[in-house]
Design a protein around this motif. Sequence first.
Motif, PDB file in Angstrom:
ATOM      1  N   ILE A 212     -46.033 -25.437  59.797  1.00  0.00           N
ATOM      2  CA  ILE A 212     -44.729 -25.161  59.205  1.00  0.00           C
ATOM      3  C   ILE A 212     -44.942 -25.208  57.686  1.00  0.00           C
ATOM      4  O   ILE A 212     -45.378 -26.227  57.158  1.00  0.00           O
ATOM      5  CB  ILE A 212     -43.668 -26.196  59.590  1.00  0.00           C
TER       6      ILE A 212
ATOM      7  N   TYR B  54     -36.689 -20.109  58.902  1.00  0.00           N
ATOM      8  CA  TYR B  54     -35.517 -20.971  59.035  1.00  0.00           C
ATOM      9  C   TYR B  54     -35.140 -21.557  57.679  1.00  0.00           C
ATOM     10  O   TYR B  54     -36.009 -21.963  56.901  1.00  0.00           O
ATOM     11  CB  TYR B  54     -35.799 -22.111  60.023  1.00  0.00           C
ATOM     12  N   SER B  55     -33.841 -21.598  57.400  1.00  0.00           N
ATOM     13  CA  SER B  55     -33.325 -22.226  56.188  1.00  0.00           C
ATOM     14  C   SER B  55     -32.707 -23.564  56.563  1.00  0.00           C
ATOM     15  O   SER B  55     -31.712 -23.602  57.314  1.00  0.00           O
ATOM     16  CB  SER B  55     -32.274 -21.328  55.519  1.00  0.00           C
ATOM     17  N   VAL B  56     -33.298 -24.634  56.080  1.00  0.00           N
ATOM     18  CA  VAL B  56     -32.799 -25.973  56.384  1.00  0.00           C
ATOM     19  C   VAL B  56     -31.436 -26.132  55.718  1.00  0.00           C
ATOM     20  O   VAL B  56     -31.261 -25.834  54.533  1.00  0.00           O
ATOM     21  CB  VAL B  56     -33.771 -27.050  55.870  1.00  0.00           C
TER      22      VAL B  56
ATOM     23  N   TYR C 214     -39.809 -28.287  65.764  1.00  0.00           N
ATOM     24  CA  TYR C 214     -40.278 -26.902  65.842  1.00  0.00           C
ATOM     25  C   TYR C 214     -41.119 -26.672  67.088  1.00  0.00           C
ATOM     26  O   TYR C 214     -42.111 -27.363  67.320  1.00  0.00           O
ATOM     27  CB  TYR C 214     -41.086 -26.533  64.601  1.00  0.00           C
TER      28      TYR C 214
ATOM     29  N   LEU D  34     -43.157 -25.488  54.339  1.00  0.00           N
ATOM     30  CA  LEU D  34     -41.874 -25.834  53.736  1.00  0.00           C
ATOM     31  C   LEU D  34     -41.892 -25.453  52.263  1.00  0.00           C
ATOM     32  O   LEU D  34     -42.777 -25.875  51.520  1.00  0.00           O
ATOM     33  CB  LEU D  34     -41.615 -27.339  53.867  1.00  0.00           C
TER      34      LEU D  34
ATOM     35  N   TRP E 104     -40.249 -22.132  56.386  1.00  0.00           N
ATOM     36  CA  TRP E 104     -38.936 -22.758  56.266  1.00  0.00           C
ATOM     37  C   TRP E 104     -38.613 -22.996  54.797  1.00  0.00           C
ATOM     38  O   TRP E 104     -39.483 -23.395  54.011  1.00  0.00           O
ATOM     39  CB  TRP E 104     -38.895 -24.089  57.019  1.00  0.00           C
TER      40      TRP E 104
END
Length: 353
Positions: free
Chosen positions: A94, A49-51, A60, A96, A68
């Motif tokens: 997750i 996922y691209s924030v 999530y 990041l 992400w």
Amino acid sequence: MKSKITLLLINCFLCSQAQVGINTNTPGSTFEVNGSFATPYKQITTAAYSVSGSDQYLDYRGTSTAAWSLPAAQTSPNFKGRIYEIRNESGFNIVLTPNGTEKIDISNTQVSQSNFALPSGYYAVVKSTGNTTGSTWVVTLFSNGLASNSGSTGSGNTNGFSSAVLGYTPVNASLRTVPATFNGASVTELGCKKWTGAGSNGHTYCAYQLGAGTTFYNTFSLAKQIGGYIVTLPSTAERTWVYNNILAAAPNGYNLNNSIWIGYNKVAYPGNSNEFTWITGENWFIDWTTSPNSTPQGFFNAGEPNNSGGTEGSCQILSTANNSSRQWNDLAGSATTSAGANFDQVVLEFNQD
């Protein structure tokens, strides 16, 4: 039309005074809202996922480790102070990652990091620093509030924990540092989960896949470098949770089927015979109903520990191929394999968030 009028009123307030109020004529702060306040909520189930610039609160619920990416920093307009709230209610990490060569500050001892792993059951606030190079983001990590028992003062299975016995003080799970390699073997973090709920100890458990089998002693050193310790299982409740949530097949666990070291080793006390001891100094939970003697809540295979050959001073969880119940066995801590199964999977425990 209503939104335009509201924006016009706000602009008028900005022109006439330094403080702005909504539903109040006497704001006590630069900007005061006397009423409810809403920001976007989005539930994510995909691992990649691209924030985006329109995101704010992300929840999530996926079934695998997530990767992400954070937005790239901008010179104009600069979004210094932008906030993302991220809640991890999956059973996986997750990860990041800032854009390109940008970095993220995790703590005062972990600055300019290439990424940040948000464990299962945790919540983080990620904020833009306004920098366009170097550390463009900072993060604040919280537990999800389901359990507050952690460390040597918590309830659950922390009875007798001693950093003096362990030989070092473990760090918070959020401050762990995972090397890319250790003793020439690759190190991959598969994920982390926090034991919460009634009867839990509030500890976090992380699973790792190594590129080669490793001895107990090297595994102990790896655990110390990362900041946790080799998992200890002094109660049936803790063992059951770890087996069901860490060792088990996905999506419940991380498919840890090989031989795994546990933190239960012999100590040669001066003037006394060798004695098995939890590396953390923890006490066994005792089953007082067994006859003829009460027994610790261990899970050794029949006839174990037996000190076969006179050199078995460490303990393992047997591989799935060798024991379908994953019972325990003592063996020499210098081993890198057991009955053909490598010691290339590791479970570390963290007793603080």
